[in-house]
Design an enzyme around this catalytic site. Structure first.
Site, PDB file in Angstrom:
ATOM      1  N   GLY A  89       1.001  -1.204  -0.100  1.00 48.70           N
ATOM      2  CA  GLY A  89       0.005   0.112  -0.016  1.00 48.70           C
ATOM      3  C   GLY A  89       0.865   1.403   0.033  1.00 48.70           C
ATOM      4  O   GLY A  89       0.293   2.418   0.134  1.00 48.70           O
ATOM      5  N   SER A  90       2.273   1.290  -0.302  1.00 52.90           N
ATOM      6  CA  SER A  90       2.909   2.526  -0.194  1.00 52.90           C
ATOM      7  C   SER A  90       3.061   2.976  -1.534  1.00 52.90           C
ATOM      8  O   SER A  90       3.460   3.955  -1.798  1.00 52.90           O
ATOM      9  CB  SER A  90       4.412   2.109   0.210  1.00 52.90           C
ATOM     10  OG  SER A  90       4.933   1.054  -0.635  1.00 52.90           O
ATOM     11  N   GLU A  96       6.802  -7.276  -7.288  1.00 50.69           N
ATOM     12  CA  GLU A  96       6.542  -8.465  -6.238  1.00 50.69           C
ATOM     13  C   GLU A  96       6.660  -9.859  -6.698  1.00 50.69           C
ATOM     14  O   GLU A  96       5.678 -10.603  -6.403  1.00 50.69           O
ATOM     15  CB  GLU A  96       5.358  -8.040  -5.372  1.00 50.69           C
ATOM     16  CG  GLU A  96       5.393  -6.657  -4.608  1.00 50.69           C
ATOM     17  CD  GLU A  96       4.233  -6.463  -3.613  1.00 50.69           C
ATOM     18  OE1 GLU A  96       4.182  -7.545  -2.838  1.00 50.69           O
ATOM     19  OE2 GLU A  96       3.834  -5.491  -3.549  1.00 50.69           O
TER      20      GLU A  96
END
Lengths: 264, 279, 290
Positions: free
Chosen positions: B42-43, B166
């Site tokens: 969520g950054s 990711e």
């Protein structure tokens, strides 16, 4: 779950397996028409010979053909009985008062049932010897010219192949969710019908949620890899028309001529 | 060093009534480097990846890839050809019904002739060591293998940059190793530029350069050793320092001074050795 | 409830050409209250094993005794549902099982299925939502508006709400960031201690295995490769390497220290603090000598 077979394809190396999917598709399509040329014993025998020969050449275990027929067997039997009892032509064979059976009815019943039987056999032969993806590519190529009149042929083919790609994934997912909900006390395979119906919701909602998420991810991955519709796109899958396919067509042509000559 | 990607003052949000996911982000990516972009979930780091190959467009600021601005509609396809992304979920990016089909997907999109495609495919599956699986169906592959196929599909297009978004977070340790080793080899042997987006600082410690993101902003940038000096800051934003650094930090709190920060256990033990000699 | 597994064997697609043996001759006993960790590569049979513990899979050979429930090959256990009430499973990516309109309803799904009165179930939901780190106002919200990490917490609350006495965790922290991972594992450990649960954790994280376990089971190719307490398992890094498994960082560190300083150090070092203490002991000894 590791061994899901999509569609009915049975791997093999026979003459029929190696045919171009387009040839098989066209044959199956033409066969549907040709079947209606038969109208007497000899023409039906000819069609039967063609069908049996095809099955023999495919070297498929008869079990698979039978499995393909099973769901439709009842329909064939009903059709037969319907014709036997309702067609009142030719000499009377039996008479049990309210039930009269005529020769014409028996003949008609046998013919119609055979027609159905041959159609099912030939189409199952197509799906048993051709991978779903090859069928898709075959249809896409055959319908290619229709793109010009605005038929979304490429989109259809892509949709089909993505569906084929994701069937095992979604089946696996279904199993996982079923297990997770069973662990929370849902009953899928035992218990009262009412309970079982209720447990459909906890299965379907997560399945849909995940399918939509997958669709979203996939659309993004496709775009990231430069997908922008069918225009200007090339294909890695190449269909090769070979001598075998031409041979098939010659046989089909001969069958057609013989039927035309022999029908009454 | 040649600058491949320039991000200038980029802000972005998904909807007008939602808060910004990226705020005034500026950064550069240089040819041949391994850049790690770290931050917790969520950054905004994954959103940034989508802006880097034109899947999303900045609300403010510009994203330039080898001179192409993602704002120009014409440039988008040039950018996508140059920047490939390996996404997180191995299943949801596998388009083809077999490895060969999947590697071909990007090539087909680019309209490449079949002969050349076949060449490129065998070349790229070899580089990710998936050459024995060309006809395999995706549901028979492991997560690590699927991600390697995804890499093959990207490098077949000969891009200048590969982004790992990711890409290892859903894999088991063996799969993670497979994928990272494959990418390292590509970087070393082919000079590929790699941007790895991750919350794993162990993985980031191996990078040439680090960009730290939090709440949509770039809060730090530099060599891993330099960034790791700010251990408190990293822990505050929810990231775990690599083990050797944690030990070092605890020891310096007890009054032991180290001459330098160590990213590996070997170095740490050596440092302890010198420290012990000193006292 | 004690768990006793005897001669367990499981084959998938038994009796078809695709038959594949996933487990063979597993003998294992897990006393009540144990924190049991299971480690192994993907495909080693871990998931197959744990799914036997609440009857999601049936043994093709052997038996499983859980309390007074017995699952046996070829015998139909009629009380599966009762068993499942006692054995909760948090599956991998448990957020994929959410389906209700509100978080509260989703947490209630399990308890209500097992006949817990609604009042009681709601009380549990209110308590659990806080335990997993969200506040009560979340109960009326839709689970699908949450972030991935929050969805995971809600799903976990849904399993805990059944008040299982045996809790099985199948890689419960996969895909979470470091902070999320730590918070979730701490939660499970706290529950394990406070509620006296039997916890069975399947994980790839050697750090978690070392930190929390009473007993570690290492599986390979459908069988048990190694078993023992963390000290026993990690005192033999060679055996782990042979199975291409990692050793926890703390253990690696101790071994490196011992090698470099030729000193014997305590081997049950599984936390950062203990590792730092070990390093300190070496540095301080240096000071004493000088």
């Amino acid at each position: 779950m590791q061994n899901i077979i999509i569609g009915q394809y049975v791997p093999g190396q026979s003459f029929i397996h190696k045919l171009d999917p387009r040839a098989k598709l066209i044959t199956a399509f033409l066969f549907v028409i040709i079947v209606f040329l038969a109208n007497n014993w000899i023409t039906y025998a000819l069609l039967g010979a063609f069908t049996l020969l095809a099955i023999f050449v495919s070297r498929l275990p008869l079990r698979y053909i039978y499995n393909g027929l099973k769901p439709i067997l009842l329909v064939i039997i009903l059709t037969f009985l319907l014709h036997v009892f309702l067609t009142k032509e030719g000499p009377l064979l039996f008479d049990w008062g309210f039930l009269e059976i005529y020769e014409g009815g028996v003949k008609q019943g046998v013919f119609i049932s055979l027609r159905l039987l041959f159609l099912i056999m030939i189409t199952s032969l197509l799906t048993l010897t051709t991978t779903p993806i090859d069928i898709t590519v075959g249809i896409e190529t055959l319908l290619g010219p229709m793109k010009k009149v605005g038929l979304p042929v490429h989109e259809f083919a892509l949709m089909m192949s993505i569906a084929l790609r994701f069937i095992p994934t979604l089946l696996e997912e279904t199993e996982k969710i079923m297990k997770a909900q069973s662990a929370r006390g849902a009953q899928f395979s035992s218990g009262p019908i009412k309970e079982r119906l209720k447990s459909i919701v906890p299965l379907l909602v997560p399945l849909f949620v995940s399918a939509f998420k997958r669709a979203e991810d996939l659309a993004m991955a496709m775009e990231a890899r430069g997908y922008r519709g069918g225009e200007g796109r090339t294909s890695i899958r190449l269909l090769k028309w070979s001598g075998k396919d031409t041979t098939l067509f010659v046989i089909l042509l001969l069958l057609c001529i013989s039927l035309l000559l022999l029908r009454s | 060093m040649e600058e491949l990607i320039t991000v200038q003052g980029v802000s972005f949000r998904y909807h007008e009534d939602q808060p910004h996911v990226l705020r005034d982000v500026s950064l550069s990516v240089y040819k041949g480097e391994w850049l790690a972009i770290v931050g917790h979930n969520g950054s905004g780091k994954s959103t940034l990846a989508k802006l880097l190959n034109g899947l999303q467009l900045p609300e403010q600021g510009d994203v330039l890839v080898e001179g192409y601005n993602s704002r120009d509609e014409e440039s988008i396809w040039e950018i996508r050809r140059r920047v490939g992304i390996v996404f997180q979920n191995p299943d949801n990016q596998f388009v083809g019904t077999s490895v060969r089909d999947d590697v071909a997907f990007g090539l087909e999109n680019s309209g490449m002739a079949r002969e050349l495609m076949l060449e490129r495919i065998s070349e790229s599956v070899l580089k990710v060591r998936m050459e024995d699986y060309l006809d395999q169906e995706p549901h028979r592959l492991s997560g690590g293998q699927k991600q390697r196929v995804a890499i093959a599909g990207i490098i077949a297009l000969r891009p200048s940059i590969v982004i790992l978004d990711e890409a290892t977070s859903m894999l088991d340790p063996a799969g993670r190793k497979e994928v990272l080793q494959t990418m390292r080899k590509l970087k070393e042997e082919e000079g590929m530029t790699v941007i790895s987006i991750t919350h794993d600082l162990e993985e980031a410690a191996q990078a040439d350069r680090l960009v730290v993101m939090n709440a949509g902003e770039v809060i730090d940038e530099g060599l891993p050793v330099e960034v790791f000096k700010k251990g408190d800051m990293l822990e505050q934003i929810g990231l775990d320092l690599p083990f050797p650094l944690q030990v070092q930090r605890a020891l310096s709190e007890k009054g032991y001074d180290f001459s330098r920060l160590t990213l590996s256990q070997e170095e740490l033990v050596n440092e302890l050795w010198t420290l012990q000699l000193k006292v | 409830m004690d768990i006793t597994i005897k001669g367990l064997e499981h084959s998938y697609s038994k009796g078809t050409p695709f038959e594949r043996k996933a487990l063979s001759n597993i003998n294992l006993s897990i006393p009540s209250g144990t924190f049991q960790t299971i480690i192994g590569h993907t495909g080693s049979g871990k998931s197959t094993l744990i799914q036997h513990l609440n009857g999601l899979l049936k043994p093709t050979q052997g038996s499983i005794q859980i309390g007074d429930f017995k699952i046996q090959a070829g015998v139909k256990e009629k009380r599966l549902k009762a068993l499942r009430k006692h054995v909760g499973i948090v599956f991998q990516y448990p957020e994929h099982q959410l389906f209700e309109e509100t978080i509260e309803k989703d947490i209630l799904f399990g308890p209500l299925n097992f006949g817990v009165p609604e009042e009681e179930a709601k009380k549990r939901a209110a308590r659990l939502i806080q335990q997993v780190g969200l506040d009560e106002s979340y109960l009326s919200r839709s689970p699908f508006d949450l972030s991935g990490g929050q969805m995971r917490r809600v799903a976990i609350a849904g399993v805990l709400a059944m008040k299982p006495s045996i809790l099985i965790l199948d890689e419960p922290t996969a895909g979470l960031d470091p902070r999320g991972r730590r918070e979730i594992m701490d939660l499970f450990y706290r529950l394990h201690e406070e509620e006296g649960l039997t916890t069975i954790l399947v994980t790839h994280s050697m750090e978690d295995a070392a930190r929390f376990s009473d007993d570690i089971l290492i599986m390979e190719k459908g069988g048990i490769a190694l078993q023992g307490g963390p000290e026993t398992i990690f005192s033999n890094p060679e055996a782990l390497k042979k199975l291409s498994l990692d050793v926890p960082e703390t253990v690696q560190f101790i071994h490196r220290l011992e090698e470099r300083f030729t000193k014997n150090l305590p081997h049950s070092v599984f936390t950062l603090e203990a590792a730092v203490d070990a390093a300190l002991s070496i540095l301080q000894k240096g000071e004493e000598n000088s």
